[in-house]
Structures are given as structure tokens and as C-alpha cells.
Design an enzyme around this catalytic site. Structure first.
Site, PDB file in Angstrom:
ATOM      1  N   SER A 150       0.857  -1.185   0.000  1.00 36.79           N
ATOM      2  CA  SER A 150       0.000   0.000   0.000  1.00 36.79           C
ATOM      3  C   SER A 150       0.886   1.226   0.000  1.00 36.79           C
ATOM      4  O   SER A 150       2.024   1.180   0.488  1.00 36.79           O
ATOM      5  CB  SER A 150      -0.891   0.020   1.239  1.00 36.79           C
ATOM      6  OG  SER A 150      -1.544   1.275   1.392  1.00 36.79           O
ATOM      7  N   TYR A 163      -1.829  -1.058  10.249  1.00 36.51           N
ATOM      8  CA  TYR A 163      -1.862  -1.214   8.793  1.00 36.51           C
ATOM      9  C   TYR A 163      -0.548  -0.736   8.170  1.00 36.51           C
ATOM     10  O   TYR A 163       0.056  -1.439   7.358  1.00 36.51           O
ATOM     11  CB  TYR A 163      -3.043  -0.435   8.225  1.00 36.51           C
ATOM     12  CG  TYR A 163      -3.307  -0.673   6.758  1.00 36.51           C
ATOM     13  CD1 TYR A 163      -3.920  -1.857   6.331  1.00 36.51           C
ATOM     14  CD2 TYR A 163      -2.972   0.278   5.797  1.00 36.51           C
ATOM     15  CE1 TYR A 163      -4.180  -2.085   4.984  1.00 36.51           C
ATOM     16  CE2 TYR A 163      -3.229   0.057   4.445  1.00 36.51           C
ATOM     17  CZ  TYR A 163      -3.831  -1.119   4.051  1.00 36.51           C
ATOM     18  OH  TYR A 163      -4.080  -1.343   2.718  1.00 36.51           O
TER      19      TYR A 163
END
Length: 258
Positions: A150, A163
Site C-alpha cells: 500500500s 496497517y
């Protein structure tokens, strides 16, 4: 582009295992691979969803697609998934580690359980899958591994402590395996998506103010389209990417260029 050049992007005769393949980015990648001629195995905890997508792919492309259930946070289930994929399809040429989750929250109130859930789903699963597939790919002296990281793996935002940590770890895993496996004909790369309209981003999409704020920060002025991730993955999975390894491909509309 000449026919010979286009052939470099063909996945005819290749078999791909895609985790988290029943929806979102994983489904888009499966569609791109099947469209390029690959046989695909879709894996997630939701067997019914995977079976539905596999049937859709077979009907649409005429290429074989199968579904297997696995919780990729459990190493023994990953080992079984790889064994079952090999038993059914004979080989794994491409591994896509796409399974992922995001639990938002400030660190002071963040629970051990949420931290472990995000780390295991996003990072440990990729480690387990690479370890389980590695010997097979090394023996065959070929393979493509694509890790879905990401943009949050290199830049971050408040409330993304687990995350961001997991995705940064995934980039470290990518670079290390690229070095370990380069001499075996195996490439290992990461894709870093920016904002895409997936279930994971519903908290942003469903908040008009937040969605507008996000869009204003994307230089190209829009969110990503799912087939744009499929195309990026197709490149990394193909013969065309034979000299690309240890790389991070940002598909983020220019967000991280700022």
C-alpha cells in the site's frame, strides 16, 4: 505494439494462486490473469464467494479457475492450500499475496487483538505463502511473486498504526526475497495501491466530506479503477517483467509523488 511484444504479456500455460481473491483488488487481478490466459486458484476464508468468482472467470474467459478455502493467517492452512493447489493444477507459477485487512484506531486505545489481526492477515500470511511456495518455485527455477502492499507502507495517516506497520513490513519481505531468489529465476515485487473503491475503503467512500478530501489530494483528481491494478499485476506476472525484481510499483494517482 507488435504481436511479439504483446506475447510477452501472455500468461498462457501459467497457473496463479491469489489470496483474498474473492473480491476487490484480488478479484480484479484474477480477472486480468484469466483474461491473459492463466489458470487461477482463488483462495479466501469465504469458499462460496471464491467459487462464484471462479465460475464467472471460467464462463468469461474459458480458462480454468478453481476455489479453495483457507485462513492464510494460519501457517498449517497455508501449507495445505499450496499442497491442494499443486495437487489440482500441477504447478504454481505466480503467487499473489493480496489478503488484507485494516482496523483503524489511535494507538493508545488499540488492542493487542486488533494489532495481531492486522499484522497476521497482511504480513504473516505473505510470509507463510512465500515459504510454502518457495521450494516449488526454486525447484522449477521460475516464479513470480507479487505482494499487495500500500502507499501507506511508505507514507502514513493517523489511525493506521497496524496497517502502516504491516505494509512497510511487506515491502521489507519483498526486497529480501528478491535477493534470496533472484538466482533461481524468481522475481518478487510489490504493488502499492493508492485510493481504490474497495470494501476496505467504505468508511472513506461513505463519508462525502472525507471522500472529497481524499480526492483533492490525488494529483490525477480521481480514485483508481480496479482494472488498473489488474494491469499492473499482469505486467509483474508476465515475461515482460523478467528483469524487474525487488521493486515497488506505486499505483496511486501520484499521491506519494507529493
Amino acid at each position: 505494439m507488435s504481436h511479439a511484444s504483446l506475447q510477452m504479456f501472455s500468461l498462457e500455460g501459467k497457473t496463479a494462486l491469489i489470496t483474498g481473491g474473492s473480491k476487490g483488488l484480488g478479484k480484479a487481478i484474477a480477472e486480468a490473469f484469466a483474461g491473459a490466459g492463466a489458470t487461477v486458484c482463488l483462495a479466501s476464508r469465504n469458499l462460496e464467494q471464491c467459487q462464484t468468482v471462479a465460475a464467472e472467470l471460467e464462463n468469461k474467459t474459458g480458462n480454468r479457475a478453481i476455489a479453495l478455502a483457507a485462513d492464510v493467517t494460519q501457517s498449517e492452512q497455508v501449507d495445505r492450500l499450496v499442497q491442494d493447489t499443486l495437487a489440482a493444477l500441477g504447478q504454481i507459477d505466480i503467487l499473489v499475496n493480496n489478503a488484507g485487512v485494516n482496523i483503524r484506531g489511535d494507538i493508545t486505545g488499540y488492542s493487542d487483538a486488533d494489532w495481531m489481526t492486522v499484522l497476521h492477515t497482511n504480513l504473516s500470511s505473505a510470509f507463510f505463502c512465500c515459504r510454502a511456495v518457495g521450494a516449488h518455485m526454486i525447484e522449477r527455477k521460475q516464479g513470480r511473486v507479487i505482494n499487495l502492499a500500500s502507499m501507506i507502507g511508505t507514507i502514513s495517516m493517523p489511525g493506521r498504526v497496524a496497517y502502516a506497520s504491516s505494509k512497510a513490513g511487506l515491502l521489507g519481505l519483498t526486497r529480501t526475497l528478491a535477493l534470496e531468489w533472484g538466482s533461481h529465476g524468481i522475481t518478487v515485487n510489490a504493488i502499492c495501491p493508492g485510493p481504490f473503491a474497495t470494501e476496505m475503503n467504505l468508511p472513506i467512500i461513505n463519508n462525502p466530506e472525507l471522500s472529497a478530501s481524499f480526492t483533492s489530494r490525488i494529483p490525477v483528481g480521481r480514485w483508481g479503477q480496479l482494472d488498473e491494478i489488474g494491469a499492473a499485476a499482469l505486467y509483474l506476472a508476465s515475461e515482460a517483467a523478467g528483469f524487474t525484481t525487488g521493486a515497488t510499483l506505486f499505483v496511486d494517482g501520484g499521491w506519494t509523488a507529493q
